[in-house]
Write an enzyme that holds these catalytic residues in place. Structure first.
Site, short mmCIF file in Angstrom:
data_model
loop_
_atom_site.label_atom_id
_atom_site.label_comp_id
_atom_site.label_asym_id
_atom_site.label_seq_id
_atom_site.Cartn_x
_atom_site.Cartn_y
_atom_site.Cartn_z
N GLU A 126 -22.07 -13.56 -36.93
CA GLU A 126 -21.02 -12.62 -36.50
C GLU A 126 -21.54 -11.19 -36.43
OE1 GLU A 126 -17.69 -12.88 -39.20
OE2 GLU A 126 -17.91 -15.06 -39.35
N LYS A 164 -29.40 -6.69 -41.39
CA LYS A 164 -29.19 -5.31 -40.93
C LYS A 164 -30.15 -4.95 -39.80
CE LYS A 164 -26.34 -3.25 -44.01
NZ LYS A 164 -26.86 -2.19 -44.83
N CYS A 194 -55.85 28.87 -31.65
CA CYS A 194 -57.27 29.12 -31.86
C CYS A 194 -57.69 30.15 -30.82
CB CYS A 194 -58.04 27.82 -31.67
SG CYS A 194 -59.77 28.09 -31.31
N LYS A 234 -21.68 -7.47 -37.64
CA LYS A 234 -21.36 -6.81 -38.90
C LYS A 234 -20.71 -5.47 -38.55
CE LYS A 234 -23.02 -5.56 -43.44
NZ LYS A 234 -22.26 -4.32 -43.51
N SER A 269 -28.96 4.43 -44.56
CA SER A 269 -30.24 3.83 -44.97
C SER A 269 -30.92 4.71 -46.02
CB SER A 269 -31.14 3.63 -43.78
OG SER A 269 -31.31 4.84 -43.10
N ARG A 283 -10.87 -2.19 -50.04
CA ARG A 283 -11.75 -2.93 -50.93
C ARG A 283 -11.88 -2.23 -52.28
NH1 ARG A 283 -18.03 -4.83 -50.50
NH2 ARG A 283 -18.56 -2.66 -50.76
N TYR A 327 -10.42 -5.92 -37.11
CA TYR A 327 -11.09 -7.17 -36.72
C TYR A 327 -11.17 -8.09 -37.93
CZ TYR A 327 -12.36 -5.06 -32.29
OH TYR A 327 -12.30 -4.50 -31.06
N ASP A 333 -19.04 -1.92 -38.64
CA ASP A 333 -19.32 -0.76 -39.48
C ASP A 333 -18.03 0.02 -39.69
OD1 ASP A 333 -20.74 0.95 -40.99
OD2 ASP A 333 -21.80 1.92 -39.33
N TYR A 390 -29.32 6.56 -48.22
CA TYR A 390 -28.58 6.30 -49.46
C TYR A 390 -29.12 5.01 -50.09
CZ TYR A 390 -24.78 5.54 -52.74
OH TYR A 390 -24.07 5.35 -53.88
N ASP A 391 -29.26 3.97 -49.24
CA ASP A 391 -29.74 2.68 -49.76
C ASP A 391 -31.10 2.83 -50.42
OD1 ASP A 391 -27.51 1.53 -48.78
OD2 ASP A 391 -28.46 0.59 -47.04
N LYS A 450 -23.53 -16.62 -41.86
CA LYS A 450 -22.78 -17.40 -42.87
C LYS A 450 -23.06 -18.88 -42.65
CE LYS A 450 -19.01 -14.03 -42.57
NZ LYS A 450 -17.67 -13.75 -42.10
N CYS A 472 -63.31 24.49 -34.20
CA CYS A 472 -64.48 25.31 -33.84
C CYS A 472 -64.70 26.50 -34.76
CB CYS A 472 -64.34 25.79 -32.40
SG CYS A 472 -63.13 27.11 -32.20
N SER A 532 -19.65 -8.22 -52.20
CA SER A 532 -20.50 -7.66 -51.14
C SER A 532 -21.52 -8.71 -50.70
CB SER A 532 -21.20 -6.41 -51.64
OG SER A 532 -21.82 -6.69 -52.86
N LEU A 533 -22.32 -8.36 -49.74
CA LEU A 533 -23.29 -9.29 -49.18
C LEU A 533 -24.70 -8.84 -49.53
CD1 LEU A 533 -21.98 -9.67 -45.51
CD2 LEU A 533 -22.00 -11.45 -47.26
N CYS A 592 -64.01 26.35 -27.94
CA CYS A 592 -63.43 25.31 -28.80
C CYS A 592 -63.45 23.95 -28.09
CB CYS A 592 -62.00 25.71 -29.13
SG CYS A 592 -61.18 24.53 -30.19
N GLU A 649 -12.08 -5.92 -41.13
CA GLU A 649 -12.59 -4.55 -41.13
C GLU A 649 -11.69 -3.66 -40.25
OE1 GLU A 649 -15.51 -4.65 -42.90
OE2 GLU A 649 -16.67 -2.88 -42.31
N CYS A 659 -59.96 27.93 -36.97
CA CYS A 659 -59.66 26.72 -36.21
C CYS A 659 -60.38 25.52 -36.85
CB CYS A 659 -60.12 26.90 -34.77
SG CYS A 659 -60.08 25.38 -33.82
S1 IVH Z 1 -18.00 -11.44 -44.67
C1 IVH Z 1 -18.28 -12.17 -49.63
N1 IVH Z 1 -18.19 -10.70 -42.19
O1 IVH Z 1 -19.81 -6.10 -44.81
C2 IVH Z 1 -18.27 -11.11 -48.57
N2 IVH Z 1 -18.28 -9.05 -43.86
O2 IVH Z 1 -21.38 -6.09 -47.71
C3 IVH Z 1 -17.95 -11.68 -47.23
N3 IVH Z 1 -18.52 -6.78 -42.96
O3 IVH Z 1 -17.80 -4.50 -46.83
C4 IVH Z 1 -17.95 -10.63 -46.19
N4 IVH Z 1 -18.53 -7.32 -40.84
O4 IVH Z 1 -16.47 -5.43 -44.96
C5 IVH Z 1 -18.18 -10.30 -43.48
N5 IVH Z 1 -18.33 -10.20 -39.91
C6 IVH Z 1 -18.31 -9.81 -41.19
C7 IVH Z 1 -18.40 -8.47 -41.55
C8 IVH Z 1 -18.40 -8.12 -42.92
C9 IVH Z 1 -18.59 -6.33 -41.70
C10 IVH Z 1 -18.60 -5.92 -44.17
C11 IVH Z 1 -17.57 -6.22 -45.20
C12 IVH Z 1 -18.21 -5.78 -46.49
C13 IVH Z 1 -19.66 -5.72 -46.15
C14 IVH Z 1 -20.40 -6.71 -47.00
#
Ligand code: IVH
Length: 679
Positions: A114, A317, A431, A116, A35, A137, A226, A118, A37-38, A293, A416, A83-84, A437, A176, A413
């Site tokens: 779904e 997130k 103090c 996400k 976070s 990727r 997965y 990591d 970094y973001d 999605k 006081c 990316s998303l 005080c 992933e 202090c």
């Molecule tokens: S769908 C067009 N589903 O999230 C991209 N991505 O910023 C569609 N990730 O690096 C991605 N869990 O590896 C999708 N259930 C999930 C995911 C997932 C993790 C990761 C993905 C990518 C990042 C997207």
């Protein structure tokens, strides 16, 4: 900001991001939270938006993700791995749904929700049902060929088989690679035992394992795959939703997330998100949010992409556990024991789902360690329900044209104005106006009236609170002026004539005390009951104690170097002396303490253990203390003598081992009698 300053800031951010990118992708040893970094990334993006003419050619905002490494063969993705977009709260989520639904007028939209994962995104090719290549990727366009390592992942099918489904000629599965939590912990224990590097988190452990040249290393690591999507399928699978494709992949032998849902509305998505956030700690794998999605594949096609992100999906997130913000001010708070604590006032920032605007910096040492200054950008960290703390100061983000005020311990202090003192070797400054005080008032009064001090039993917490409320107790000396306010006392709820009279009588009776009890009652730091008795016996009167210098204080049995300084500081604070004068003027008095010549056990350390039959342990302790001895709870080589009653246990054993004098209760009593103590 002028252009030069903007440019300098951009360069600084680019350098920082490059450094952390390297630590993350190449070294697998991230130094900061994702976070954080973001947030740096967004700072740079904001600057670029405001000054598009200054955008630098090497800015990371124009790249999709990690750097492809040179160790492995580069492969260009046939279908780019994009990316998303992100949402972080309900409002953003609903806005995402609005954008989707506006583009699909008159259509019912269902959402697939779904986990996400990591971990690391990879692409898998199955030709005629056989795994033929696995590619990371990379930057989204080009990745690295890591088939040799991916083939070692146990839960990943190397050949596809299914009773019900036809096996496609070409299937490209996206998903992933990650390390489930249990495996990660085990691996780190093993690494530590072998003296090898441990991993910061499961994702880095997974990344480090995949980037090995030797597949035997990856094989030994507890990795899992997965699946979450299909990039290509020839011939087409004929399914119409993403949720159905996940189930199909599952039938073909792929693991899919422990949970996934189809929601009828965006409100239901929000509910699922909240549920999963609760479940997160009990999941087998690390997740950093949910992926939402549009379920219908045809609708996905209609929506398409905007630059490098699909319009039909977004990542929702979980709240960041670390965030960047600015220090606006640093204040000093005085606690009930007089300790001064620095508190940073922050530009409010959301961390772990709550807004943080104040954070304790603990003590001046911490301020120096972090080198935190007013105006600094800091990382605020909070995990679970732990109190937020400042984790890091971003010295790199200081601007050349801004002043960053350094913080010093205040000399007075803030409550006081008494002097602030901090003996060497102590972490906390305090103090010195203990009796005066306002911040320490409640604690000072409680202590003053307690049994071993002035022993005013009737003045309990309920009274104290009411009296503070009426402004009748500004310091402990006011206790002896309460009789002047009888009417006000009677006005306090539930305090009748009788209880008021009892209180005033108890106060009157307390005026006859002992010098030791009064010294103890002052609440000087480090001066407990025993030390107070030693001070009373050594100095004999209050004036002598007040006038004592550091050397004289240190010579007193039981007074260490630091306590000696606290005593000196206490009597140096003018406000304390005023209160003391008022106490004496109110008529506190005492008999002269035992003369020091009658202290034959001066400075000796004694221990009492087991059950005594003819006197209580408290009495035995008092006899010893009256003769100048210290009574300690544990036996050491410094112990002069152990008094052992019935059933003495380990202390007796230890004393015997150390060759320390042991006395029975009878022997002890006759010794006390010789010195004129006891029965
Ligand atoms: S769908 C067009 N589903 O999230 C991209 N991505 O910023 C569609 N990730 O690096 C991605 N869990 O590896 C999708 N259930 C999930 C995911 C997932 C993790 C990761 C993905 C990518 C990042 C997207």
């Amino acid at each position: 900001m002028d252009n030069t300053a903007v440019l300098m800031q951009m360069r600084q951010l680019i350098q920082l991001l490059a450094k952390h990118n390297h630590a993350y992708y190449v070294m697998d040893q991230p130094e900061i939270e994702d976070s954080e970094y973001d947030q740096l990334f967004h700072q740079l993006k904001d600057l670029e938006q405001q000054h598009p003419d200054l955008i630098q050619s090497d800015t990371p905002t124009l790249k999709v993700g990690g750097e492809a490494q040179s160790k492995f063969e580069s492969i260009t993705h046939t279908v780019p791995m994009l990316s998303l977009g992100n949402v972080f709260n309900q409002e953003d989520l609903f806005a995402f749904a609005r954008r989707v639904e506006e583009r699909l007028p008159q259509q019912k939209v269902q959402y697939d929700v779904e986990l996400k994962f990591d971990g690391l995104a990879i692409s898998l090719w199955y030709e005629q049902g056989q795994l033929t290549r696995a590619v990371t990727r990379g930057d989204g366009e080009t990745g690295e060929l890591i088939t040799h390592n991916v083939k070692t992942i146990r839960n990943l099918p190397k050949f596809l088989s299914s009773n019900d489904a036809d096996i496609p000629a070409l299937l490209e599965v996206r998903g992933e690679v990650l390390m489930p939590k249990a495996g990660f912990e085990k691996l780190n224990l093993e690494q530590a035992a072998k003296g090898e590097k441990t991993f910061a988190n499961p994702r880095n452990a997974a990344a480090g394992s995949l980037r090995q040249l030797d597949p035997n290393i990856a094989a030994a690591r507890p990795l899992a795959f997965y699946a979450y999507g299909i990039a290509q399928c020839q011939p087409h699978h004929g399914l119409s939703t993403i949720s159905a494709s996940l189930d199909w992949l599952n039938q073909l032998g792929f693991a899919i997330g422990e949970q996934h849902f189809v929601c009828q509305s965006i409100e239901e998505v929000q509910q699922r998100y909240e549920e999963i956030q609760q479940l997160r700690p009990s999941l087998k794998v690390e997740i950093d949010g949910m992926v939402i999605k549009v379920d219908e594949l045809k609708q996905q096609q209609q929506l398409g992409f905007l630059s490098r992100e699909p319009r039909w999906a977004t990542a929702y997130k979980f709240p960041a556990v670390a965030a960047l913000t600015q220090v606006e001010q640093i204040d000093w708070q005085v606690g009930r024991t007089g300790a001064l604590t620095p508190v940073a006032r922050l530009n409010p920032v959301a961390v772990g789902g709550v807004t943080v605007s104040n954070v304790t910096l603990h003590n001046i040492g911490e301020i120096h360690r972090l080198d935190v200054r007013i105006g600094d950008t800091v990382s605020v960290y909070r995990s679970g329900d732990v109190i937020p703390k400042v984790d890091k100061v971003w010295v790199e983000l200081r601007k050349a044209d801004q002043d960053y005020v350094q913080i010093h311990l205040p000399e007075q202090c803030p409550v006081c104005s008494s002097p602030v003192v901090m003996p060497e070797g102590e972490a906390l400054a305090r103090c010195a106006g203990g009796l005066y005080c306002a911040a320490q008032r409640i604690e000072a009064i409680r202590h003053f009236v307690s049994r071993k001090a002035l022993d005013i039993e009737g003045l309990g917490d309920r009274w104290v609170e009411s009296l503070l409320h009426l402004n009748l107790l500004n310091d402990v000396a006011d206790i002896y002026h309460l009789h002047e306010h009888r009417e006000k006392l009677l006005g306090i709820e539930k305090m009748g004539e009788k209880s008021v009279q009892n209180l005033l009588d108890a106060i009157e009776n307390s005026k006859k005390t002992s010098l030791a009890a009064l010294i103890y009652a002052l609440g000087i730091r480090g001066v407990g009951e025993t030390t107070a008795r030693m001070l009373a016996n050594s100095f004999q009167n209050l004036e002598a104690l007040q006038a004592a210098d550091l050397e004289a204080l240190k010579k007193t049995p039981d007074v260490g170097d630091i306590t000696a300084e606290w005593i000196l500081d206490f009597f140096r604070a003018p406000h304390n002396l005023e209160v003391l004068d008022r106490l004496l003027a109110a008529g506190l008095h005492w008999d002269a303490p035992t003369a020091p010549t009658r202290q034959p056990l001066n400075g000796e350390s004694w221990v009492i253990t087991g059950t005594l039959s003819q006197l209580s342990r408290d009495e035995a302790t008092q006899y010893l203390q009256a003769l100048g001895a210290r009574v300690s709870g544990s036996v050491s080589s410094k112990t002069k003598c152990l008094v052992a009653g019935e059933n003495a246990g380990s202390k007796l054993e230890k004393a015997e081992k150390l060759g320390i004098t042991v006395m029975t209760e009878t022997e002890f009593l006759s010794l006390m009698a010789e010195y004129g103590q006891g029965l």
